[in-house]
Design a protein around this motif. Structure first.
Motif, short mmCIF file in Angstrom:
data_model
loop_
_atom_site.label_atom_id
_atom_site.label_comp_id
_atom_site.label_asym_id
_atom_site.label_seq_id
_atom_site.Cartn_x
_atom_site.Cartn_y
_atom_site.Cartn_z
N UNK A 8 0.82 -1.22 0.00
CA UNK A 8 0.00 0.00 0.00
C UNK A 8 0.85 1.26 0.00
N UNK A 9 1.97 1.23 0.71
CA UNK A 9 2.83 2.40 0.82
C UNK A 9 3.57 2.66 -0.49
N UNK A 10 4.03 1.61 -1.14
CA UNK A 10 4.86 1.77 -2.34
C UNK A 10 4.02 2.01 -3.60
N UNK A 11 3.00 1.20 -3.79
CA UNK A 11 2.21 1.26 -5.04
C UNK A 11 0.95 2.08 -4.80
N UNK A 25 5.81 -16.94 6.77
CA UNK A 25 6.97 -16.44 6.02
C UNK A 25 6.68 -16.16 4.55
N UNK A 26 5.42 -15.93 4.17
CA UNK A 26 5.11 -15.52 2.80
C UNK A 26 3.75 -14.85 2.74
N UNK A 27 3.67 -13.77 1.97
CA UNK A 27 2.40 -13.09 1.73
C UNK A 27 2.30 -12.84 0.22
N UNK A 28 1.11 -13.04 -0.33
CA UNK A 28 0.89 -12.87 -1.76
C UNK A 28 -0.29 -11.93 -1.97
N UNK A 29 -0.07 -10.90 -2.79
CA UNK A 29 -1.11 -9.93 -3.10
C UNK A 29 -1.34 -9.88 -4.60
N UNK A 30 -2.58 -9.66 -5.00
CA UNK A 30 -2.92 -9.45 -6.40
C UNK A 30 -3.27 -7.97 -6.54
N UNK A 31 -2.54 -7.27 -7.41
CA UNK A 31 -2.73 -5.82 -7.54
C UNK A 31 -2.81 -5.40 -9.01
N UNK A 32 -3.59 -4.36 -9.24
CA UNK A 32 -3.60 -3.66 -10.52
C UNK A 32 -2.84 -2.36 -10.29
N UNK A 33 -1.70 -2.21 -10.95
CA UNK A 33 -0.86 -1.03 -10.76
C UNK A 33 -1.00 -0.13 -11.98
N UNK A 34 -1.35 1.12 -11.73
CA UNK A 34 -1.56 2.08 -12.80
C UNK A 34 -0.28 2.79 -13.19
N UNK A 35 -0.33 3.59 -14.27
CA UNK A 35 0.85 4.30 -14.74
C UNK A 35 1.23 5.44 -13.80
N UNK A 38 5.78 5.74 -8.66
CA UNK A 38 5.37 5.09 -7.42
C UNK A 38 6.18 5.67 -6.26
N UNK A 39 5.76 5.37 -5.06
CA UNK A 39 6.42 5.89 -3.86
C UNK A 39 7.48 4.88 -3.39
N UNK A 40 8.73 5.15 -3.67
CA UNK A 40 9.80 4.21 -3.35
C UNK A 40 10.00 4.08 -1.84
N UNK A 41 10.26 2.86 -1.41
CA UNK A 41 10.51 2.57 0.01
C UNK A 41 11.74 1.67 0.10
N UNK A 42 12.31 1.57 1.28
CA UNK A 42 13.38 0.61 1.51
C UNK A 42 12.74 -0.62 2.15
N UNK A 43 12.54 -1.70 1.38
CA UNK A 43 11.75 -2.84 1.88
C UNK A 43 12.45 -3.62 2.98
N UNK A 44 11.66 -4.05 3.96
CA UNK A 44 12.19 -4.88 5.05
C UNK A 44 12.17 -6.36 4.65
#
Length: 307
Positions: A8-11, A25-35, A38-44
């Motif tokens: 949510x924070x990045x896309x 130890x795993x999470x899966x999301x289905x997303x529609x990303x628009x043009x 995006x908001x870059x983050x330093x992923x943990x």
């Protein structure tokens, strides 16, 4: 293990489709990303993006490295945990699967076996990958999105997670460490695992429990079990459950709903779906055919005696 995900924070130009799937130890999301940018983050945690549909030119910069490529169906994009990403822009819209994994990817015991220092595991920042294995894993994980949680789904997801992590380490390490000799799954330990499965067919069976019976890490167990039996653990358990269900259906002592619960399928609907997938027929049809066979045998028996 709860992952500190960042979708949510990045896309920020994206929309979440359906309910995310989450296991240990795993999470899966289905997303529609628009043009747009995006908001870059330093992923943990480590992020793998698998493109399902759409088309977009991607421009991104991570740890000072600038990349440009085409995001289209079947391509994958990898962002290792801790990457300092400062730019991410798309000129089109894509539907994608976001897979989040822990920073160390695999259990320390599995990495230690190969002489890999868990603290030194560092994946490369790469994108626009056309990798058949990543595509197969992505499609399998996509099939689990939005489904009601079932015991065999958990086992399948755990197997896919270890396969994915091992593939990433084996093919996309920034520095490839020298691998040590791998362990083996001897006949005695394999028999112990098979006995454990048969004794627990009506219960939830996790990959962690099976690996513990074999005294192996989940990573090593999944690979060695597949080599020994010809099937991955989750498929082997399903086949064993279907075989037991067939025996119970033929006896006609329990209802189909009761058999579904006693063989670990969780519900009659899930049992019927899996039974049809494996055997090509429904539990009711299978039972009906056996009933017909018994009736025909009973009718013909006197004539056989006369002959």
């Amino acid at each position: 293990m709860t992952l500190a995900t960042h979708g949510n924070e990045k896309y920020q130009s994206s929309s979440l489709i359906g309910r995310p799937a989450e296991w240990d130890a795993m999470r899966v999301e289905l997303r529609q990303i628009g043009p747009g940018a995006q908001n870059c983050v330093r992923p943990a945690c480590t992020e793998l993006v698998y493109i399902l549909s759409g088309r977009a030119r991607v421009r991104r910069t991570g740890d000072g490295v600038t990349q440009e490529g085409l995001a289209r169906e079947g391509t994958s994009w990898l962002v290792p945990a801790g990457t300092h990403e400062t730019r991410l822009e798309l000129d089109g819209s894509v539907e994608c699967l976001l897979v989040y994994l822990p920073e160390t990817l695999l259990e320390r015991s599995a990495l230690d076996t190969y002489g890999i220092d868990a603290n030194a595991v560092r994946l490369a920042y790469v994108g626009a990958l056309t990798d058949t294995t990543l595509s197969q894993i992505g499609r399998a994980l996509h099939g689990l999105i939005g489904r009601d949680t079932q015991p065999m789904d958990r086992l399948l997801a755990e197997g896919l997670r270890t396969t994915l992590a091992a593939h990433l380490i084996g093919n996309y390490m920034a520095d490839s460490p020298q691998a040590a000799r791998a362990p083996s799954l001897d006949g005695r330990r394999l028999r112990r695992v098979l006995d454990f499965i048969d004794a627990r067919l009506g219960e939830d069976i996790s990959l962690e429990e099976l690996a513990r019976e074999a005294c192996l890490s989940q990573f090593h167990f999944s690979r060695l079990f597949h080599q020994a039996t010809g099937l991955p653990p989750h498929r082997f358990v399903i086949d064993r459950r279907i075989r037991l269900a067939q025996q119970m259906l033929a006896k006609e002592q329990l209802s189909i709903a009761e058999i579904a619960l006693d063989t670990g399928f969780g519900s009659q609907a899930n049992f019927t779906r899996m039974f049809r997938k494996v055997t090509g027929t429904t539990p009711g049809q299978f039972r009906g055919r056996h009933r017909t066979v018994r009736a025909d045998t009973a009718i013909s028996a006197p004539f056989s005696a006369i002959d």
